[in-house]
Scaffold this motif. Structure first.
Motif: not given
Ligand SMILES: [Zn+2]
Ligand SMILES: [Zn+2]
Lengths: 203, 237
Positions: B99, B108, B111-112, B157-158, B160-161, B163-166, B187, B191
């Protein structure tokens, strides 16, 4: 008892002697190049300044919204607490817990443990629970994911901008400050120096 | 190449010593494989002393295998449900990236893609390789493998991106009776993969990478001695 001057690299176990450093220098393992220790300023002023400002930033980041969207006259705010609440309401308790731990609990515990250690070191208070406080900090440090969250906020903002009106909240700036301060703090603080000031019978 | 006692680098363990994991103080550790329930405390900070992280290999393996298992639902199940008045949409991690790509934000999307797809996979495969290399006592480039471990440690750690976006979207997009976004089981699985791989790297002990080098050197040394003795005997005869 063995001399405290000996140092075993925690990544390759090479046994080495500690060498004297000039302020600002770092000592790295001669075999695997892992950071062994560094020579930082003898007083703890910098570390204390960073810790106190970081705590203030953390409070601001929790009080103000991260982002606000305006759709059809409806204004929706999202603070850190709102995120946790929403996830919990959607029966995603584990995700809520994850967000709570990584963005709220871990940074709070790290900063409070740090403040506790620094106060004792700076003012020469009788040293109680140093190991416990330090180990607490060590165990939560990996789980402070503020920087990752920040990136997530930015990506989401870019994603939403063409669809709805989005406003960046104050908390985003505070989180940015918090990330910088946490990095500066771990740069300024040297574990080995702290332990060298603690004598064997006081802990 | 033959290593003699003299030019062999002094690993703390080979000298019967060990650094405290908490305060760094080097202490005597009487045996590398202590008897069951034997516990030695650090003289300075009273933390339990281990020459290597406790049960590092088996713990790391267990966490890693669980992460592999959860990786499948994490990518197959939707991570987000979007329901509006007219349609409902379920997004997996990959469809979210597509999307982003289609809406023109290629940077972006990349990146994701790197944070959510490449990083977890790379992390699990590399950790498997590192664990296998220890299991088979491989002495291949310990320095390179240590650097690989450090790299894993810093990138994990990155992931987790997503999860935070959701989490943020779920909170923000809640226009009453119009659009509601909900987090889905995917999700949670994702995680869990990220947390498990982070824990697996955390329990992994990079010092084990150097032990096999040491063991190999010792073997070479033994062989050198035996060869020497043989040569001496032959000379006598
Ligand atoms: Zn080293
Ligand atoms: Zn110790």
């Amino acid at each position: 008892m063995l001399p405290a001057l000996l140092i075993a690299c925690n990544q390759c176990d090479l046994l080495q002697y500690e060498v004297k450093l000039v302020e600002g220098e770092k000592a790295c393992c001669s075999r695997c190049n892992a950071l062994l220790y560094k020579n930082t300023a003898p007083h703890y002023n910098q570390e204390i300044a960073f810790t106190v400002s970081a705590i203030i930033m953390l409070i601001i980041a929790n009080m103000f919204p991260i982002a606000t969207i305006i759709v059809q006259g409806q204004v929706i705010d999202a603070t850190l607490f709102d995120i946790i609440q929403t996830l919990a309401m959607q029966q995603q308790n584990s995700l809520a817990l994850l967000v709570f731990i990584t963005l709220l609990l871990a940074p709070t515990v790290e900063l409070l443990a740090m403040a506790y250690l620094l106060m004792q070191l700076k003012w020469g208070w009788p040293k109680h629970y140093i190991t416990q406080a330090y180990r607490l900090r060590l165990s939560v440090k990996t789980w402070v994911l503020t920087d990752v969250f920040m990136l997530g906020v930015l990506v989401d903002l870019v994603k939403l901008t063409p669809i709805v009106t989005v406003k960046v909240g104050i908390a985003v700036w505070a989180l940015g400050g918090l990330i910088i301060l946490l990095t500066a703090l771990s740069q300024a603080f040297d574990t080995r120096k702290m332990w060298s000031q603690i004598d064997f019978h006081s802990t | 190449m033959i290593f003699t006692q003299r030019n062999q680098p002094p690993s703390a363990r080979s000298l019967g010593l060990g650094g405290c994991e908490v305060c760094g103080l080097v202490s005597r550790l009487p045996s590398a494989n202590p008897p069951l329930n034997y516990l030695q405390l650090c003289a300075r900070c009273h933390s339990p002393l281990h020459s290597r992280k406790n049960k590092s290999l088996s713990r790391s393996w267990a966490l890693l295998v669980t992460a592999y298992l959860l990786y499948i639902p994490a990518n197959m199940l939707p991570i987000m449900d979007t329901s509006s008045l007219f349609n409902a949409q379920r997004d997996t991690i990959m469809s979210g990236i597509i999307y982003l790509w289609q809406s023109g934000s290629w940077s972006l999307a990349l990146l994701v893609f790197f944070a959510s797809i490449v990083t977890p996979l790379f992390k699990m495969i590399t950790l498997t390789f590192l664990l296998l290399s220890i299991q088979f006592k491989n002495a291949w480039h310990p320095l390179q493998r240590t650097k690989l471990y450090r790299f894993l440690h810093s990138i994990g750690r990155w992931s987790m991106l997503d999860i935070y976006m959701v989490a943020i979207l779920v909170t923000l997009v809640q226009v009453k009776s119009l659009t509601v976004i909900k987090a889905s089981p995917g999700a949670l699985a994702f995680a869990a993969v990220v947390v498990l791989t982070m824990l697996a790297v955390e329990t992994f002990d990079p010092r084990l990478l150097w032990d096999s080098v040491l063991a190999q050197n010792n073997q070479l040394q033994k062989k050198f001695h035996i060869d020497n003795e043989k040569a001496l005997k032959e000379q006598h005869e």
